[in-house]
Design an enzyme around this catalytic site. Sequence first.
Site, PDB file in Angstrom:
ATOM      1  CG  ASP B   7      -1.868   1.151   1.253  1.00  0.00           C
ATOM      2  OD1 ASP B   7      -2.280   1.591   0.165  1.00  0.00           O
ATOM      3  OD2 ASP B   7      -2.221   1.614   2.355  1.00  0.00           O
ATOM      4  CD  GLU B  68      -4.549   1.708  -2.901  1.00  0.00           C
ATOM      5  OE1 GLU B  68      -4.707   1.076  -1.838  1.00  0.00           O
ATOM      6  OE2 GLU B  68      -4.733   2.932  -3.002  1.00  0.00           O
ATOM      7  CG  ASP B 141      -1.055   3.179   5.947  1.00  0.00           C
ATOM      8  OD1 ASP B 141      -1.189   3.959   5.005  1.00  0.00           O
ATOM      9  OD2 ASP B 141      -1.255   3.497   7.136  1.00  0.00           O
TER      10      ASP B 141
END
EC number: 3.1.21.10
Lengths: 185, 185
Positions: B7, B68, B141
């Site tokens: 992330d 991501e 996260d």
Amino acid sequence: MRVLGVDPGLTRCGIGVVEGVAGRPLTMIGVGVVRTPSDADLGHRLVAVEQGIEQWLDEHRPEYVAVERVFSQHNVRTVMGTAQASAVAILCASRRGIPVALHTPSEVKAAVTGSGRADKAQVGAMVTRLLRLAAPPKPADAADALALAICHIWRAPAQNRLQQAVALHAPRAPRTPPVPKGRTT
Amino acid sequence: MRVLGVDPGLTRCGIGVVEGVAGRPLTMIGVGVVRTPSDADLGHRLVAVEQGIEQWLDEHRPEYVAVERVFSQHNVRTVMGTAQASAVAILCASRRGIPVALHTPSEVKAAVTGSGRADKAQVGAMVTRLLRLAAPPKPADAADALALAICHIWRAPAQNRLQQAVALHAPRAPRTPPVPKGRTT
């Protein structure tokens, strides 16, 4: 002072190396473009940009790297590739301990043409004149990279005094933070 | 299949390693966050992110890296740092020849919760349940990085068949383009 300017991009990453000091005629040392195929996947493109920039750094050993500051107001699709290519350029320079300066497009235009709103042709014309070239460098990304390097040389005296003052009061390279990991139970 | 999820972020880059196959219980191998000081300059932060991700790749040897996919619709300031951190993650994996997959936030949410609009708490709760953890991983996260890895494992069978079909008809690693350079006269 030898500066390598980078106009970041995935399809065409402009590179220009300029040597000189403010107030004296400048010399172009090299100019070119690192290209990556638009049909390759992002990972391979970033690796190719890294290899290209490493070659330029190896060959020209700049004292400073100037990279265009990316804004996200632009075209949504383009800006992500630009941001990612700029990250690779900044990473390559920083890994070698070469100071990196970011300049906005309008700072660069204002530095070389006197107007922050100058168009590409005007920037190309001034780069050609300032470096005493026979013709404007092509493509425009290459001319923009030279303009970035010129901008940095002209703006550097003030910036360097500031950096030196900051460096006196802070350690130059921050320590790598520890990487917490392991199984959470 | 062992997947390292990322992330991306400059201040907190979430990392989660998950092992398993679709349709079987999954196992968390590791979870954590690579942090960089927000007052350091961008170059030093990118170098620290690179070092952190390299350590995770060295230690856990994932077969796939899932990152991501960043969109620029978000907050202007944040998105540039996110794009730059994601570039470093993709670069580190691609340099090692590890295949990188990008998944959008809504793909990840839909994969682990059934809804592309699920909130952070819901994602955290499902990650905790799917990996049979005692408590949701913190910070968010880290949980998001695990969700990315889970999403990749579950979506991978179809994606891998597609990649294999493409690989049969195209060379896997594009050649590095030549770097045109030299003095323009």
